[in-house]
Design a protein around this motif. Sequence first.
Motif, mmCIF file in Angstrom:
data_model
loop_
_atom_site.group_PDB
_atom_site.id
_atom_site.type_symbol
_atom_site.label_atom_id
_atom_site.label_comp_id
_atom_site.label_asym_id
_atom_site.label_seq_id
_atom_site.Cartn_x
_atom_site.Cartn_y
_atom_site.Cartn_z
ATOM 1 N N THR A 84 0.819 -1.203 0.000
ATOM 2 C CA THR A 84 0.000 0.000 0.000
ATOM 3 C C THR A 84 0.860 1.263 0.000
ATOM 4 O O THR A 84 1.759 1.427 0.825
ATOM 5 N N GLY A 85 0.564 2.158 -0.956
ATOM 6 C CA GLY A 85 1.205 3.467 -0.990
ATOM 7 C C GLY A 85 2.647 3.481 -1.443
ATOM 8 O O GLY A 85 3.288 4.542 -1.412
ATOM 9 N N CYS A 86 3.198 2.359 -1.876
ATOM 10 C CA CYS A 86 4.612 2.326 -2.262
ATOM 11 C C CYS A 86 4.801 2.882 -3.673
ATOM 12 O O CYS A 86 3.964 2.699 -4.552
ATOM 13 N N ARG A 87 5.949 3.541 -3.883
ATOM 14 C CA ARG A 87 6.312 4.086 -5.192
ATOM 15 C C ARG A 87 7.567 3.357 -5.673
ATOM 16 O O ARG A 87 8.599 3.359 -4.999
ATOM 17 N N VAL A 88 7.448 2.722 -6.842
ATOM 18 C CA VAL A 88 8.580 2.013 -7.427
ATOM 19 C C VAL A 88 9.282 2.981 -8.371
ATOM 20 O O VAL A 88 8.678 3.480 -9.321
#
Length: 344
Positions: free
Chosen positions: A323-327
């Motif tokens: 949830t909410g992670c940016r790659v």
Amino acid sequence: MKAMILAAGVGSRLDPLTRHIPKPMVPIVNRPVMEHIIELLAKHGIKDIMVNLYYLANQIEEYFGDGSKWGVNIQYSKEDRLWGDAGSVKRCEDFFDDTFLVVGGDDMADIDITRMIRLHKEKKALATIALSLVDDPSEYGIALLNERGRITRFLEKPRGEVIFSNTANTGVYVFEPQVLELIPRGVAYGFVNNVFPMLLEHRTRFYGYLTSSYWRDVGNLKQYQQTHYDVLDGRVSIKIHHKEIRKYVWIADGVEIDPSADIGYPVLIGRNCRIEKGARLLEYSVLGEGCVIEEGATVKQSILWPGACVMQNTMLERCVVGTGCRVKSNAAVFDGVIVDPGGR
């Protein structure tokens, strides 16, 4: 008829996904896995449900509440420690007044519970367990049945030469209340290691219900991913809460897709997602609510939890993004788990 959903476990085999979310709340096609179990119970007319809680208990209770949203009545048994599955059921024995069902809150299944209960009653069984054929019995409890369906031998997670069957215990049980008399109070106790050996030793009416219906323990990352693939392939009879706009492509409301984006199949896209110019969302991918696939990015065989973002020109394959992670941009990630260490 009443049921108990076992939902107290820590879910360590799914770590790090379960560091900040209890295992029954882990999403399968954008719904907690336990929600699919509740819908299965309701489908078979089981409306009174007890849920035991321990690890991150408030998340489960806040989401499901009293169960009225699903047409069921849910009560909770909050535990101060892990009591084992049988010990947890024993703590709720006043809840059970007739034949009852026990099922894991982290299983995905479409087992015909009505038929299983009918067999249990026809056999006048004290206990009946649902069994499924598996390729690798060493990961499960296995049972040997006689020609009448009675269990004559049971062994948990056999190894090597002791493997005598490939009929695996699914963790779905039907019991008569008398089984509770075999479970002592105030101690951790298990069905597999404690109760079932007693049932065999005392030669009780202990039966197996062999089913070809879908069942999978969503126990580790590989199983979690495979469960998604199975759902997208139509191998599981569950409710998908998004509109199927074309064969094997489900898209929820509020989704923005640039005309130049490439959408493969099967894929499922949650509410308010955005897929930008030249992005590619390819087979066996699931996007949770509010996900973003930025310009030129490629996502394949990956599961994104709500609010995740795959940035420009990034390739993601066989991954789970929390949830909410940016790659980050211009990266290629394969066979990975990406989570926010802060548990956002």
